[in-house]
Design a protein around this motif. Structure first.
Motif, PDB file in Angstrom:
ATOM      1  N   VAL A 326      43.737 -12.652  -4.425  1.00 39.96           N
ATOM      2  CA  VAL A 326      43.209 -13.110  -3.142  1.00 39.96           C
ATOM      3  C   VAL A 326      43.376 -11.995  -2.103  1.00 39.96           C
ATOM      4  N   LEU A 327      42.260 -11.552  -1.522  1.00 38.52           N
ATOM      5  CA  LEU A 327      42.288 -10.499  -0.505  1.00 38.52           C
ATOM      6  C   LEU A 327      42.443 -11.104   0.883  1.00 38.52           C
ATOM      7  N   GLU A 328      42.986 -10.318   1.796  1.00 39.77           N
ATOM      8  CA  GLU A 328      43.162 -10.823   3.160  1.00 39.77           C
ATOM      9  C   GLU A 328      41.831 -10.918   3.896  1.00 39.77           C
ATOM     10  N   ARG A 329      40.874 -10.007   3.568  1.00 32.15           N
ATOM     11  CA  ARG A 329      39.576 -10.004   4.247  1.00 32.15           C
ATOM     12  C   ARG A 329      38.550 -10.741   3.399  1.00 32.15           C
ATOM     13  N   LYS A 330      37.518 -11.220   4.042  1.00 33.59           N
ATOM     14  CA  LYS A 330      36.454 -11.919   3.351  1.00 33.59           C
ATOM     15  C   LYS A 330      35.699 -10.960   2.441  1.00 33.59           C
ATOM     16  N   ASN A 331      35.233 -11.444   1.288  1.00 31.47           N
ATOM     17  CA  ASN A 331      34.420 -10.657   0.376  1.00 31.47           C
ATOM     18  C   ASN A 331      32.980 -10.638   0.889  1.00 31.47           C
TER      19      ASN A 331
END
Length: 346
Positions: A326-331
């Protein structure tokens, strides 16, 4: 039987609420800093990659992983074999008064709470002895059969309150007789009964019961909870200054009947311990009990404990793996997929 091999590591769990509170403060600080630049709703289109929920999800995944790691370090184990062992000790039955008068607060926080603390201290000082628990008011009931399982004893003690017995009153004699019948069937074992009460016996012949115990080789100690000057009895859920009253409307004052408890202890060939200095009193009681000759007794304990930390370690690994994915920024590619929005009609 479940246990932790290294229970001291569980103290690290205090980090979890501390980190959660720190995260909340940081989030509020960031929100206020953002508000200084303008309306967050107007600034949102200027930051298309910023996600408000993803950092929160990642943080709580880390907290779950940290919790699992702490439990792993504590070493959870299950006992797989019940074995009979022989130990030298004595048998002790604790009879705890749970009548409404034990809610009086002439000793803080209340007579009953102080009594429970005293039992904790006593159990912590026992070694190889068997202990059981009786609760009584108008009648007496076995709360914990005689055992060497001290953690279970503490668990039962923590759940005790004045609502646990349906019939109110103070039947010390019934408590002594119930304690006498709750010892093990093993012969030639030194035994003691510890009656913890405010001494207001209204129901039966406690002195006669103590003498009957002595005839069977059982000593009867008494621990007095309360002060001679007494205190009113709070009504549970009735408010701060709502106390029990008699038929004439006068507030009932419950007083420690020290003379009665001294007489019971004397009849029980033992000692009376006042609660005005409970720590010293428990130490004195332990000294009295230590003078009783230890007898070889049989006890069943769990052995061959097997480590079960690998399952909790796996949970920690899964939480860390999800956190990594899970990344902190939107994909930016996934954000173009809009499954629930209708296409513009030409």
């Amino acid at each position: 039987m479940f246990r932790f091999e290294h229970p001291d590591f569980l103290y690290l769990l205090i980090l979890i609420p501390v980190l959660a509170f720190a995260s909340l403060l940081i989030a509020r600080k960031r929100k206020r800093a953002l508000q200084r630049f303008g309306n967050p709703e107007l600034l949102e289109p200027l930051m298309p990659g910023v996600s408000a929920i993803r950092p929160v999800i990642k943080f709580y995944l880390i907290l779950l992983a940290l919790s699992a790691i702490i439990f792993t370090l504590a070493g959870p184990q299950f006992g797989t074999k019940l074995q009979t062992v022989k130990r030298k000790g004595i048998e002790i039955m604790i009879a705890l008064d749970v009548s409404n008068s034990m809610n009086a607060q002439d000793i803080a926080p209340s007579r009953l709470d102080r009594a429970k603390r005293a039992i904790y201290q006593l159990v912590d000082k026992l070694q190889n002895d068997k202990v059981g628990l009786i609760v009584f008011a108008g009648e007496a009931y076995t709360q914990l059969p005689i055992t060497t399982d001290y953690p279970s004893a503490k668990m039962f003690i923590s759940s005790i309150n004045t609502d646990i017995v349906p019939t109110q009153g103070t039947a010390i004699g019934a408590a002594i007789r119930r304690s006498m019948s709750s010892f093990s069937a093993q012969e030639n074992v030194n035994r003691a009964i510890i009656v913890i009460t405010d001494g207001e016996n209204h129901e039966d012949d406690a002195i006669g019961a103590a003498k009957a115990a002595v005839e069977k080789g059982i000593k009867v100690y008494t621990v007095g909870m309360g002060l001679p000057k007494g205190a009113p009895i709070p009504i549970p859920g009735g408010g701060k200054n709502n106390f029990m009253k008699d038929r004439e409307g006068n507030v009932v004052i419950s007083k420690l009947d020290e003379a009665m408890l001294v007489e019971i202890a004397k009849a029980g060939d033992a000692e009376f311990i006042p609660a005005n200095n409970i720590r010293k009193g428990i130490n004195d009681l332990v000294d009295y009990l230590s003078k009783l000759e230890k007898t070889e007794m049989e006890a069943k304990i769990y052995t061959d404990y097997e480590n079960q930390f690998q399952y909790i370690a796996l949970i920690a690994l899964i939480m860390l793996l999800i956190d990594f994915i899970v990344l902190e920024r939107k994909n930016k590619y996934l954000s173009k997929i809009k499954l629930f929005e209708e296409e513009d009609k030409k």
